[in-house]
Each structure stands twice: as C-alpha cells, then as structure tokens.
Design an enzyme around this catalytic site. Sequence first.
Site, PDB file in Angstrom:
ATOM      1  N   LYS A   1       4.909  -2.485  -3.426  1.00 56.93           N
ATOM      2  CA  LYS A   1       5.118  -1.505  -4.502  1.00 56.93           C
ATOM      3  C   LYS A   1       5.087  -0.075  -3.948  1.00 56.93           C
ATOM      4  O   LYS A   1       5.937   0.757  -4.262  1.00 56.93           O
ATOM      5  CB  LYS A   1       4.038  -1.698  -5.566  1.00 56.93           C
ATOM      6  CG  LYS A   1       3.824  -0.527  -6.503  1.00 56.93           C
ATOM      7  CD  LYS A   1       4.977  -0.332  -7.452  1.00 56.93           C
ATOM      8  CE  LYS A   1       4.888   1.007  -8.137  1.00 56.93           C
ATOM      9  NZ  LYS A   1       4.873   0.987  -9.549  1.00 56.93           N
TER      10      LYS A   1
ATOM     11  N   CYS B   1       4.880   8.487 -10.250  1.00 63.43           N
ATOM     12  CA  CYS B   1       4.939   7.382  -9.292  1.00 63.43           C
ATOM     13  C   CYS B   1       5.403   7.847  -7.925  1.00 63.43           C
ATOM     14  O   CYS B   1       4.678   7.745  -6.947  1.00 63.43           O
ATOM     15  CB  CYS B   1       5.893   6.313  -9.799  1.00 63.43           C
ATOM     16  SG  CYS B   1       5.527   5.821 -11.467  1.00 63.43           S
TER      17      CYS B   1
END
Length: 418
Positions: free
Chosen positions: A215, A269
């Site tokens: 991720k 993010c």
Amino acid sequence: MANFEQRICVVGLGYIGLPTASLLATKGYAVHGVDVTPHVVDTINRGELHIYEPDLDILVKSAVQSGRLKAALEPSEADIFILAVPTPFKDGYEPDLSYVETATNAIAPHLKAGDLVILESTSPVGATEKVRDWVAAARPDLMTKGQDGGSGKPVYFAHCPERVLPGKVLQELVSNDRIVGGVDADSTAVAADFYRSFVAGKILETNSRTAELAKLTENAFRDVNIAFANELSLICDRFNINVWELIELANHHPRVNILQPGPGVGGHCIAVDPWFIIHSAPQEARVMRAAREVNDNKPHWVIEKVKEKADRFKSPKIACLGLAFKANIDDLRESPALEITRDLAKQQVGEVLAVEPYVRECPKVLQGLPGLRFTSADEAIREADILLLLVDHTAFKNVDRRLLQEKIVIDTRGIWRA
Ligand code: SAJ
C-alpha cells in the site's frame, strides 16, 4: 465461503470505515459500527452522513433502515473485527499508531477463539504484528491453539489495505483488486475468504508485512512520478518550454507515461504515505525523500511566480481558482491550492479573491485573513489582474477563453493551454 451469519464490528466510521460498514450491511452481514465521536454515531443511526462521498448517503440510509447497520461508541462481540482508524504521523514523520492501539485494546475484551481481526488502516511495516502482540498481552487466554476451551482455533490477524480513490469509493470498494496479508498462512486464508464474499476484484494473498509495504509503495510510486512531472515543470520554466506540450510529446513513446505537474501534491494519502517508508528506511529511501521534497516545494515556487507578476501592479488583485486538493471534489485536506491561497493573503502579495465552487463557505483557515475575499469564479475572473489556476475543476476548463485575454494567467494545471 461467504457466511453472512457472521457478525462484523467496524471500528472507525470515517472515509473508509463507513462505506465499508454500509456495503457489508447491504450485502447481508450484521454490522456493528464503532466511532468515538457521539455526533458521528447519532448521525449514522439516523441514516445520515457526516462526510461527503458520492452516493454514500443512499447506501448508509438503506443499511441503517434494513436494521443491519448500527453505530455505537463501544465495540461489541463479533466474528470479524475491522480496524479503519487514522494513522497520522507525529513530529519527525514518525508513524502514530496510537489510534490503532486504542482500537485494539477496545476490541480485545470482545474477542473469542476463531475471530478474525483485520487492520485496514494504512500502516508502517510490522503494524499488524503489533496488533497481534497487543491482543496477546490483553488476552493471553486466546493466543494458543487449544487453550480456548477446545475449538483449537486461535485468533486470526491480517492486513488488507484500502485502495479506494476519494470520489469513487463505492465503486472501487467492490471492483478493486485487494491485497490480503495475514500474520500467518491460516490468517491469510481466513481473511481472503471474507474479502471474496463482497469484492468482485481479485484477492491477492501474501503476508502482512508485504501487504503493508504494498500500500505504501503504491502511493510512493505515484508521489515519485508526480515529482518527476513537477521537476520537469521547473526545468521547462527555465527554458521557456511548455511542460504540457513536452509531456504530451514524450508520452507518445510506447514505454513512457509521465504524469501531470500541478501546484503540489495534496490529499491525505500520497503526501503522507511515503513518509511511513522513509522514516523506517531513511538510508535506502532516497528517491522517495527527494520526491517528497520536490512536491512539497512546488507551492512555494508557485507563490514566487505570483509575486514576480504582482510586482508589476500597484495594488494587484489575484484570483485563486480552486482550493480543493484535486479536481471535482470538495476535499481540502493537505491541499496545496489552499496553502498557496492562504500564504498569498498572509504575505499580502495583493488582494486575494478565493474561489472554490465545491465549497459553500469560506474555509476556516482563510477566514479573517486581510485582503481575502471568498467569491464566485465569474466575479474573480472579471475583477482580477492575475488569474492563478490551482485546481483543474471541469467548471474552470469551460471558462470562456475571451475572459482570460488581457489578464496575467498562471495556469498550474495546464488546462487553458491553447
Ligand atoms: N496529482 C498531480 N498530478 C497527477 C496526478 C495527481 O499533481 O498527474 C495530484 C492531485 O492533484 C492531488 C494529489 O496528486 O493533489 C493526489 O491525488 P490522486 O488522485 O493521485 O490520489 P488520492 O490521494 O485522491 O488517492 C490516492 C490513490 N492512490 C493511487 O492512485 C496510487 C488511491 O487509490 C488510494 O486509495 C489513496 O491515495 C489512499 O487512500 O491511499
């Protein structure tokens, strides 16, 4: 095999937890959602929303009305626990796992043998093993096979990072491929089975540490590639070359795919996740660190460009077009556009006309700044001497180009290129 009899407890009802909880409820699971904020719990139990995401209102409403989604302040007994709490960082970009730890301790008393605990929050390498260790400390009775009264099942722990794009969450929750990594092979298998029950994309099985790094890697990859585009924009400016034309030409090469430069990288993010890697591997993560620096520097560079132009005017009026962190959403988190607008006003570079068609009221960080007015695009474009385009909202793309004549245009997204 899907077993909709299983009860699910989702801890953290934010941008990921709430869509996930609602989706699972509409699939047929009984879902107990947990959030520490009473307002969030009350809002959801009324079938309403405390965040904006397209079509989420319909999903939450139907999940709550069906009786299969209930929100509460405390966890309850369940078969599957999903942790979707924030993982910010502290000073020095050290990952802050305190929300994960608190959530783990909150579910620990409710765990029983055979339960599955999933960490969905973006996490540094090793976090899922930490969750297991925190549970082991709180519930030593559960951690050894056979010590649970005879079922022989331990508690399973896995990481399954969310990878949905803000604005497309509902679609991507179902359609994206998912990486599932357990702390051991049994955990991986149990967690993968669960995701197969509601995900249409592929379920990719690995271990928890690889899943965690995967991720982070995805977002670091994007950050590095955007940094490359942003660096090119600086180089092109020096040579008086149009960077968008350059990129378009270079991208004709079958193996070249350069992203787009902009005023910087925003959102919660891409500008954040690479630090989880850089902090834990500072010697090795050199390209990632440089990329972060290039992207973080871009807003300052834009401000200097505006100042150069503003110097020509006695009392310049600057239209800042767009405040969101990317196109066609209302999300202002970590937005470089917002940062630039705020700093132009703070530094009193001129009168600032701030425009954000997706937001109704002037954002808090801009309120009360001297010489700043929150206004419509039409008014700002009409009045301003300098048009600073910061977000590639469709509404701005459609602006009548004749209105741009006789203005100084600084287009950080390249949408008004002839
Ligand atoms: N940006 C550019 N140039 C580009 C592309 C993006 O300057 O060519 C900027 C955007 O304007 C924005 C920032 O980058 O400021 C990030 O936008 P984004 O659309 O690339 O990504 P996010 O932050 O909305 O969502 C990302 C996604 N990750 C990837 O595409 C690898 C999403 O799939 C993740 O789930 C999400 O981060 C997350 O939660 O980690």
